[in-house]
Scaffold this motif. Structure first.
Motif, PDB file in Angstrom:
ATOM      1  N   ILE A 209       0.938  -1.229   0.000  1.00 52.56           N
ATOM      2  CA  ILE A 209       0.062  -0.149   0.086  1.00 52.56           C
ATOM      3  C   ILE A 209       1.028   1.204   0.028  1.00 52.56           C
ATOM      4  CG2 ILE A 209      -1.975   1.235   1.165  1.00 52.56           C
ATOM      5  CD1 ILE A 209      -2.704  -1.330   2.419  1.00 52.56           C
ATOM      6  N   ILE A 210       0.816   2.023  -0.807  1.00 48.99           N
ATOM      7  CA  ILE A 210       1.663   3.197  -1.163  1.00 48.99           C
ATOM      8  C   ILE A 210       0.681   4.362  -0.968  1.00 48.99           C
ATOM      9  CG2 ILE A 210       3.156   4.538  -2.735  1.00 48.99           C
ATOM     10  CD1 ILE A 210       3.728   2.081  -4.365  1.00 48.99           C
ATOM     11  N   VAL A 211       1.244   5.255   0.034  1.00 50.26           N
ATOM     12  CA  VAL A 211       0.543   6.421   0.425  1.00 50.26           C
ATOM     13  C   VAL A 211       1.409   7.754   0.290  1.00 50.26           C
ATOM     14  CG1 VAL A 211      -0.998   7.561   2.197  1.00 50.26           C
ATOM     15  CG2 VAL A 211      -0.738   5.202   1.874  1.00 50.26           C
ATOM     16  N   PRO A 212       0.925   8.810  -0.594  1.00 50.70           N
ATOM     17  CA  PRO A 212       1.799   9.890  -0.710  1.00 50.70           C
ATOM     18  C   PRO A 212       0.952  10.912   0.205  1.00 50.70           C
ATOM     19  CG  PRO A 212       0.356   9.618  -2.685  1.00 50.70           C
ATOM     20  CD  PRO A 212       0.077   8.466  -1.870  1.00 50.70           C
ATOM     21  N   LEU A 213       2.042  11.657   0.910  1.00 50.08           N
ATOM     22  CA  LEU A 213       1.440  12.445   1.765  1.00 50.08           C
ATOM     23  C   LEU A 213       2.415  13.830   2.102  1.00 50.08           C
ATOM     24  CD1 LEU A 213      -0.574  12.589   4.492  1.00 50.08           C
ATOM     25  CD2 LEU A 213       1.378  11.561   5.660  1.00 50.08           C
ATOM     26  N   ALA A 214       1.599  14.784   2.374  1.00 50.41           N
ATOM     27  CA  ALA A 214       2.290  15.962   2.697  1.00 50.41           C
ATOM     28  C   ALA A 214       1.592  16.951   3.939  1.00 50.41           C
ATOM     29  CB  ALA A 214       2.307  17.069   1.661  1.00 50.41           C
ATOM     30  N   PHE A 223      -5.783   7.266   9.400  1.00 45.25           N
ATOM     31  CA  PHE A 223      -5.546   6.378   8.606  1.00 45.25           C
ATOM     32  C   PHE A 223      -5.022   5.112   9.086  1.00 45.25           C
ATOM     33  CE2 PHE A 223      -2.491   4.272   5.745  1.00 45.25           C
ATOM     34  CZ  PHE A 223      -3.291   3.758   4.386  1.00 45.25           C
ATOM     35  N   MET A 224      -3.857   5.276  10.083  1.00 42.25           N
ATOM     36  CA  MET A 224      -3.277   4.143  10.727  1.00 42.25           C
ATOM     37  C   MET A 224      -4.145   3.425  11.747  1.00 42.25           C
ATOM     38  SD  MET A 224      -0.224   4.057   9.343  1.00 42.25           S
ATOM     39  CE  MET A 224       0.330   2.686  10.397  1.00 42.25           C
ATOM     40  N   VAL A 303      -4.523   9.171   2.091  1.00 39.24           N
ATOM     41  CA  VAL A 303      -4.709   9.192   3.526  1.00 39.24           C
ATOM     42  C   VAL A 303      -6.089   9.116   3.884  1.00 39.24           C
ATOM     43  CG1 VAL A 303      -4.485  11.889   3.576  1.00 39.24           C
ATOM     44  CG2 VAL A 303      -3.557  10.247   5.425  1.00 39.24           C
ATOM     45  N   ASP A 304      -7.090   9.933   3.022  1.00 37.54           N
ATOM     46  CA  ASP A 304      -8.288   9.842   3.362  1.00 37.54           C
ATOM     47  C   ASP A 304      -9.368   8.793   2.928  1.00 37.54           C
ATOM     48  OD1 ASP A 304      -8.270  12.755   3.909  1.00 37.54           O
ATOM     49  OD2 ASP A 304      -7.625  12.819   1.846  1.00 37.54           O
ATOM     50  N   ILE A 305      -8.717   7.582   2.558  1.00 38.96           N
ATOM     51  CA  ILE A 305      -9.318   6.348   2.123  1.00 38.96           C
ATOM     52  C   ILE A 305      -9.611   5.368   3.554  1.00 38.96           C
ATOM     53  CG2 ILE A 305      -9.299   4.301   0.757  1.00 38.96           C
ATOM     54  CD1 ILE A 305      -9.865   6.769  -0.644  1.00 38.96           C
ATOM     55  N   PHE A 306     -10.657   4.672   3.570  1.00 38.92           N
ATOM     56  CA  PHE A 306     -10.972   3.674   4.416  1.00 38.92           C
ATOM     57  C   PHE A 306     -11.440   2.385   3.775  1.00 38.92           C
ATOM     58  CE2 PHE A 306     -13.319   1.346   7.360  1.00 38.92           C
ATOM     59  CZ  PHE A 306     -13.133   1.752   9.032  1.00 38.92           C
ATOM     60  N   LEU A 419     -13.271   9.457   2.694  1.00 41.74           N
ATOM     61  CA  LEU A 419     -13.606  10.148   3.767  1.00 41.74           C
ATOM     62  C   LEU A 419     -14.016  11.664   3.363  1.00 41.74           C
ATOM     63  CD1 LEU A 419     -11.960   8.729   6.921  1.00 41.74           C
ATOM     64  CD2 LEU A 419     -13.985   8.018   5.960  1.00 41.74           C
ATOM     65  N   TRP A 420     -14.861  12.515   3.748  1.00 41.02           N
ATOM     66  CA  TRP A 420     -14.875  13.859   3.241  1.00 41.02           C
ATOM     67  C   TRP A 420     -13.666  14.719   3.943  1.00 41.02           C
ATOM     68  CZ3 TRP A 420     -15.179  18.314   5.958  1.00 41.02           C
ATOM     69  CH2 TRP A 420     -15.408  19.543   5.221  1.00 41.02           C
ATOM     70  N   HIS A 421     -13.080  15.556   3.140  1.00 42.71           N
ATOM     71  CA  HIS A 421     -12.298  16.422   3.835  1.00 42.71           C
ATOM     72  C   HIS A 421     -12.394  17.851   2.765  1.00 42.71           C
ATOM     73  CE1 HIS A 421      -9.225  16.117   0.513  1.00 42.71           C
ATOM     74  NE2 HIS A 421      -9.587  14.851   0.557  1.00 42.71           N
ATOM     75  N   GLU A 422     -12.013  18.909   3.384  1.00 39.34           N
ATOM     76  CA  GLU A 422     -12.309  20.496   2.745  1.00 39.34           C
ATOM     77  C   GLU A 422     -11.330  20.251   1.359  1.00 39.34           C
ATOM     78  OE1 GLU A 422     -12.722  24.867   3.648  1.00 39.34           O
ATOM     79  OE2 GLU A 422     -12.098  23.574   5.004  1.00 39.34           O
ATOM     80  N   LYS A 423     -11.610  20.629   0.282  1.00 38.92           N
ATOM     81  CA  LYS A 423     -10.752  20.879  -0.668  1.00 38.92           C
ATOM     82  C   LYS A 423     -10.778  22.385  -1.175  1.00 38.92           C
ATOM     83  CE  LYS A 423     -12.230  16.547  -3.250  1.00 38.92           C
ATOM     84  NZ  LYS A 423     -10.850  16.143  -3.270  1.00 38.92           N
TER      85      LYS A 423
END
Length: 477
Positions: A209-214, A223-224, A303-306, A419-423
């Protein structure tokens, strides 16, 4: 007298036809001529015997109206009896043909079953309506030409090939075992035919599972938590690769990973740090190349995926190296502040994971979450680094697969949630990218009915105010 002559003529014809079948050829023609002569004589006799009116001879039905009706009614009755006899004969012949066709179909089925047994139980199967061998050959040729085998590439992720048929992929799981039976069926616009039946063992299938993050460390902590519950405690065949951009928040991400590793005795993770501006395609490219243990199935994740443990098995079953890549359709949740506005606070995330019209929608325009093997990703060239900004790199990779040699599997998956997050849509995006970003932002906010209630909020409040005023006035009066 007339009926006797008619019967005599028919009897003569019958006798002559029977005798003509066994006589010499010349005798046959002679008897035929005599029959014609007798018929002519009989016809002349009938004309002579017809009733006379005013001393003049006439044909039946021309002047003698009553006689003409009876005569034609007799002829019609005779023709009707003839056709009824003919219809009965045809029905009997049709019944015989159906019986012969049924026997032929059963013979074909028996031969086909023998052929399947000779091929170790894997082959083509017909049904009771199966046609003869020429149709079977045509159906087999359709399968050979279809994309389900080694045929021409169809540039679409739909599994119905318009000039050949429909493909079905079925998976059956054995209870308490990580073993699946994979059945591939192909219906070439005719009877359903089994292409193959095989056992698939995914016991040792590892997913990277590859997760790009900033930044976004709080989202990563959430997520963890899901990763620990699903991947470490349930699945146990996972490697996590986190590609982090920038310095801010990096120490927090390391702390979260180390905490999960110590609590769960989990060490199958890799943290790659890039001191540059965030670019999702760049992060996934780096994460794919960071794996140095050969072939592996990769899940590109945000990171917003469940996700659930069952989704991970769907990832394993729908991707195949050199054959298939999997692009699941994610169920995207709406803004919980709007969905649960009538409650004091939104419920926990686990209780928000429901497939309802007012809670979310199927993100059929998103192509960011995908399962594919490392060798296929590298062979096709990975993400295009020339594509900058939001969303474009995912669509570009997807289109490359569509125009490539691999089959693209595209289907909604119940166990995958966004999962919802503000864009935020940046000003430096191109007009096309900005339009896509705004469209995604609008669709992620709330359902059509909820958005409508927000748009007409003032009108609704005015109506409620008028209703309350009217009620109070009636109470005072």
């Amino acid at each position: 007298m007339k009926k006797q002559l008619i019967l005599l003529g028919k009897y003569t014809l019958i006798r002559m036809s029977r005798r003509g079948s066994i006589l010499h050829t010349r005798t046959h023609w002679l008897l035929l001529g005599l029959a014609l002569l007798c018929s002519l004589v009989l016809f002349m006799y009938l004309l002579e015997c017809a009733p006379q009116t005013d001393g003049n001879a006439s044909l039946p039905g021309v002047v003698g109206e009553n006689y003409g009706k009876e005569y034609y009614q007799a002829l019609l009755q005779e023709q009707e009896e003839h056709y009824q006899t003919r219809a009965t004969s045809l029905k009997r012949q049709i019944a015989q043909l159906k019986q012969e066709l049924q026997e032929m179909s059963e013979k074909m089925k028996s031969l086909q079953e023998r052929k399947n047994i000779g091929a170790n139980g894997i082959g083509y199967q017909g049904n009771k309506e199966q046609a003869p061998s020429d149709l079977l050959e045509f159906l087999h040729s359709q399968i050979d030409k279809a994309e389900v085998s080694t045929g021409a590439k169809l540039p679409s992720y739909y599994r119905t090939e318009r000039d050949k048929g429909t493909q079905y992929e079925l998976f059956f799981k054995k209870a308490d075992l990580m073993e699946y039976r994979h059945v591939t069926l192909f219906r070439p616009f005719g009877p359903l035919m089994k292409v193959k039946s095989e056992m698939i063992d995914i016991t040792r299938s590892i997913i990277n599972i590859i997760v790009p993050l900033a930044e976004r460390t709080e989202a990563f902590a959430q997520f963890m938590q899901n990763f620990r519950d699903v991947c470490i405690h349930q699945d146990k065949r996972i490697h996590l690769t986190v590609v982090y951009f920038g310095k801010e928040g990096l120490s927090k991400v390391k702390s979260i990973l180390e905490s999960v590793a110590s609590e769960s005795n989990f060490h199958n993770y890799t943290l790659v740090s890039l001191n540059e501006e965030f670019n999702r395609g760049r992060g996934l490219n780096v994460g794919a190349r960071a794996w140095d243990k050969g072939e592996v199935l990769m899940f590109f994740c945000d990171v917003d995926i469940f996700f659930s443990a069952e989704f991970l098995n769907s990832c394993r079953l729908n991707a195949e190296p050199g054959k298939k890549v999997f692009y699941p359709v994610v169920f995207s949740l709406y803004n919980p502040a709007i969905v649960y506005a009538n409650q004091d606070a939104p419920p926990p995330v686990e209780q928000q994971l429901v497939h309802k019209k007012d809670s979310g929608f199927w993100r059929d325009f998103g192509f960011g979450m995908t399962c594919q093997y490392r060798s296929d990703f590298l062979t096709i060239g990975g993400f295009d680094m020339e594509v900058k900004g939001w969303g474009g790199e995912d669509v570009h990779l997807y289109r490359k697969y569509l125009h490539g040699d691999l089959i693209v599997i595209r289907t909604p998956v119940p166990g995958l949630f966004h999962l919802w997050h503000e864009k935020h849509c940046a000003d430096e995006l191109t007009p096309e990218q900005y339009r896509m970003c705004i469209q995604s932002k609008a669709m992620n906010e709330a359902s059509h009915s909820h958005l409508g209630m927000m748009v007409f909020r003032e009108e609704i409040e005015m109506h409620l105010h008028k209703q309350a005023y009217r009620t109070n006035s009636e109470a005072v009066g």
